[in-house]
Design a protein around this motif. Sequence first.
Motif, PDB file in Angstrom:
ATOM      1  N   LEU A 131       0.750  -1.172  -0.217  1.00 16.57           N
ATOM      2  CA  LEU A 131       0.032   0.549   0.280  1.00 16.57           C
ATOM      3  C   LEU A 131       0.734   1.627   0.218  1.00 16.57           C
ATOM      4  O   LEU A 131       1.444   1.306   0.847  1.00 16.57           O
ATOM      5  N   PRO A 132       0.780   2.127  -0.953  1.00 17.10           N
ATOM      6  CA  PRO A 132       1.479   3.358  -1.232  1.00 17.10           C
ATOM      7  C   PRO A 132       0.824   4.349   0.769  1.00 17.10           C
ATOM      8  O   PRO A 132      -0.048   4.336   0.834  1.00 17.10           O
ATOM      9  N   ARG A 133       2.286   5.069   0.802  1.00 17.43           N
ATOM     10  CA  ARG A 133       2.068   6.211   1.703  1.00 17.43           C
ATOM     11  C   ARG A 133       1.224   6.874   1.990  1.00 17.43           C
ATOM     12  O   ARG A 133       0.936   8.032   0.344  1.00 17.43           O
ATOM     13  N   PRO A 134      -0.040   6.698   2.437  1.00 14.27           N
ATOM     14  CA  PRO A 134      -0.665   7.561   2.684  1.00 14.27           C
ATOM     15  C   PRO A 134       0.129   9.139   2.297  1.00 14.27           C
ATOM     16  O   PRO A 134       1.142   9.713   2.819  1.00 14.27           O
ATOM     17  N   ALA A 135      -0.676  10.528   2.037  1.00 14.24           N
ATOM     18  CA  ALA A 135      -0.311  11.916   1.772  1.00 14.24           C
ATOM     19  C   ALA A 135      -0.679  12.320   3.278  1.00 14.24           C
ATOM     20  O   ALA A 135      -1.610  11.913   3.924  1.00 14.24           O
ATOM     21  N   GLY A 136      -0.011  13.039   3.875  1.00 13.79           N
ATOM     22  CA  GLY A 136       0.056  13.552   5.291  1.00 13.79           C
ATOM     23  C   GLY A 136       1.212  13.009   6.325  1.00 13.79           C
ATOM     24  O   GLY A 136       0.740  13.287   7.524  1.00 13.79           O
ATOM     25  N   THR A 137       1.743  11.708   5.265  1.00  9.01           N
ATOM     26  CA  THR A 137       2.777  11.398   6.425  1.00  9.01           C
ATOM     27  C   THR A 137       3.660  10.966   6.014  1.00  9.01           C
ATOM     28  O   THR A 137       4.285  11.563   4.361  1.00  9.01           O
ATOM     29  N   LYS A 138       4.677  10.562   6.848  1.00 11.84           N
ATOM     30  CA  LYS A 138       6.303  10.261   6.607  1.00 11.84           C
ATOM     31  C   LYS A 138       6.926   9.316   6.672  1.00 11.84           C
ATOM     32  O   LYS A 138       5.867   8.659   7.268  1.00 11.84           O
TER      33      LYS A 138
ATOM     34  N   PHE B   1      11.736   3.603  10.863  1.00 12.04           N
ATOM     35  CA  PHE B   1      11.671   1.814  10.835  1.00 12.04           C
ATOM     36  C   PHE B   1      11.582   1.386   9.370  1.00 12.04           C
ATOM     37  O   PHE B   1      11.799   0.342   9.053  1.00 12.04           O
ATOM     38  N   SER B   2      11.336   1.740   8.461  1.00 14.15           N
ATOM     39  CA  SER B   2      11.146   1.623   6.726  1.00 14.15           C
ATOM     40  C   SER B   2      13.040   0.771   7.152  1.00 14.15           C
ATOM     41  O   SER B   2      13.592   1.802   7.167  1.00 14.15           O
ATOM     42  N   ASP B   3      12.927   0.078   6.010  1.00 13.08           N
ATOM     43  CA  ASP B   3      14.067  -0.524   5.497  1.00 13.08           C
ATOM     44  C   ASP B   3      13.916   0.381   4.138  1.00 13.08           C
ATOM     45  O   ASP B   3      13.265   0.719   3.338  1.00 13.08           O
ATOM     46  N   ALA B   4      15.622   0.781   4.046  1.00 11.94           N
ATOM     47  CA  ALA B   4      16.283   1.423   3.026  1.00 11.94           C
ATOM     48  C   ALA B   4      14.945   1.356   1.552  1.00 11.94           C
ATOM     49  O   ALA B   4      14.830   2.009   0.866  1.00 11.94           O
TER      50      ALA B   4
ATOM     51  N   SER C 134       6.392   1.220   5.874  1.00 10.97           N
ATOM     52  CA  SER C 134       5.894   2.158   7.078  1.00 10.97           C
ATOM     53  C   SER C 134       6.073   3.262   7.550  1.00 10.97           C
ATOM     54  O   SER C 134       6.832   4.097   6.565  1.00 10.97           O
ATOM     55  N   TRP C 135       4.914   3.731   7.867  1.00 13.89           N
ATOM     56  CA  TRP C 135       4.699   5.127   7.718  1.00 13.89           C
ATOM     57  C   TRP C 135       4.760   6.017   8.896  1.00 13.89           C
ATOM     58  O   TRP C 135       4.200   4.771   9.959  1.00 13.89           O
ATOM     59  N   GLN C 136       4.827   7.396   9.237  1.00  9.63           N
ATOM     60  CA  GLN C 136       4.067   7.592  10.618  1.00  9.63           C
ATOM     61  C   GLN C 136       3.237   9.095  10.766  1.00  9.63           C
ATOM     62  O   GLN C 136       3.564   9.633   9.005  1.00  9.63           O
ATOM     63  N   LYS C 137       2.538   8.826  11.573  1.00 13.54           N
ATOM     64  CA  LYS C 137       1.839   9.966  11.199  1.00 13.54           C
ATOM     65  C   LYS C 137       1.719  10.679  12.563  1.00 13.54           C
ATOM     66  O   LYS C 137       1.568  10.536  13.938  1.00 13.54           O
TER      67      LYS C 137
ATOM     68  N   THR D 154       2.489   5.273  14.549  1.00 10.83           N
ATOM     69  CA  THR D 154       3.745   3.534  13.024  1.00 10.83           C
ATOM     70  C   THR D 154       2.069   3.389  12.546  1.00 10.83           C
ATOM     71  O   THR D 154       1.877   1.948  13.396  1.00 10.83           O
ATOM     72  N   THR D 155       2.261   3.380  11.347  1.00  7.00           N
ATOM     73  CA  THR D 155       1.717   1.818  10.540  1.00  7.00           C
ATOM     74  C   THR D 155       2.616   1.641   9.508  1.00  7.00           C
ATOM     75  O   THR D 155       3.230   1.444   8.790  1.00  7.00           O
ATOM     76  N   GLU D 156       2.557  -0.248   9.585  1.00  5.92           N
ATOM     77  CA  GLU D 156       3.563  -0.998   9.244  1.00  5.92           C
ATOM     78  C   GLU D 156       2.811  -2.097   9.049  1.00  5.92           C
ATOM     79  O   GLU D 156       2.262  -2.911   9.134  1.00  5.92           O
TER      80      GLU D 156
END
Length: 267
Positions: A110-117, A121-124, A159-162, A167-169
């Motif tokens: 799933l693509p990273r949603p807008a408004g998140t960074k 913890f994300s793998d490169a 994973s992304w952070q809002k 944090t969502t993974e």
Amino acid sequence: MTQPDSVTQPESAPVTEPASAPVPDAEPPRRRRTGRTVALIAVAAVLGLVGGTAVGYGIQAEREPTPLAALNQPDLAYPKPLPRGQNPAPLTAAEDRKVKTDGDLRKLLLPRPAGTKKSEFSDADGWMTLREYASGFRSPEWALEDQLENKLRRIAATSWQKGEFRTTEIRLVQYRAGDSLGARDHAEGQIEATAEMAENDGEPIKGSADGRVFVLPVHKEAGYVDVYEARAYFHRGDIMVTVYIIDTKKISVKEISSVAEQQLGRL
């Protein structure tokens, strides 16, 4: 008063043999030997059956052998080929799920949603090694051995952070040779373990056969902020999917279900 004349007693009758004297009985009727007759009939039936079987085998042995049908009979082809011009069109790349799953697995995340960074913890490169994946279990050695036995192929993760903490993974765990048993077993095992932690059976994921979402009890520890966690597990074909959300605020079933359903739609 005149006495009556004495009555002359008659002479006593001659003494006979008592009634109980033994008298020869009449000869009893002869009984039919039913037991012996039945036995003879049974023996005759068995001999007849054996004899008939032997005669049947003898007759069959004297007959000429019946030739077997040819094995290469074109009319026995199965399934029957469709007439020319009625064959279905091949699936497009978008319709063929095998094309999707055999390609770059990271593209199914799933693509990273807008408004998140991007989470720290994300793998490169979007890939996770088996050792990294196993390290997240209570018994990493057992998890490593179990996944190797189930023929794990690869793991894609994002994973992304809002905001400050949420944090969502998402992890896509794929198994080799299109084997859905490994994906299904892994999903069922995680669902069972999480149900014990959550002390409930979770909620079903819309569109999934047996996927579940869970909102775990808040984790409290002196000197630390409260930690809330929600999880989702399901499988589709040879891919098992896990979704985690962690925050310092409550997470609703609707929030974790939304992410899980969106990821399921991409598969």
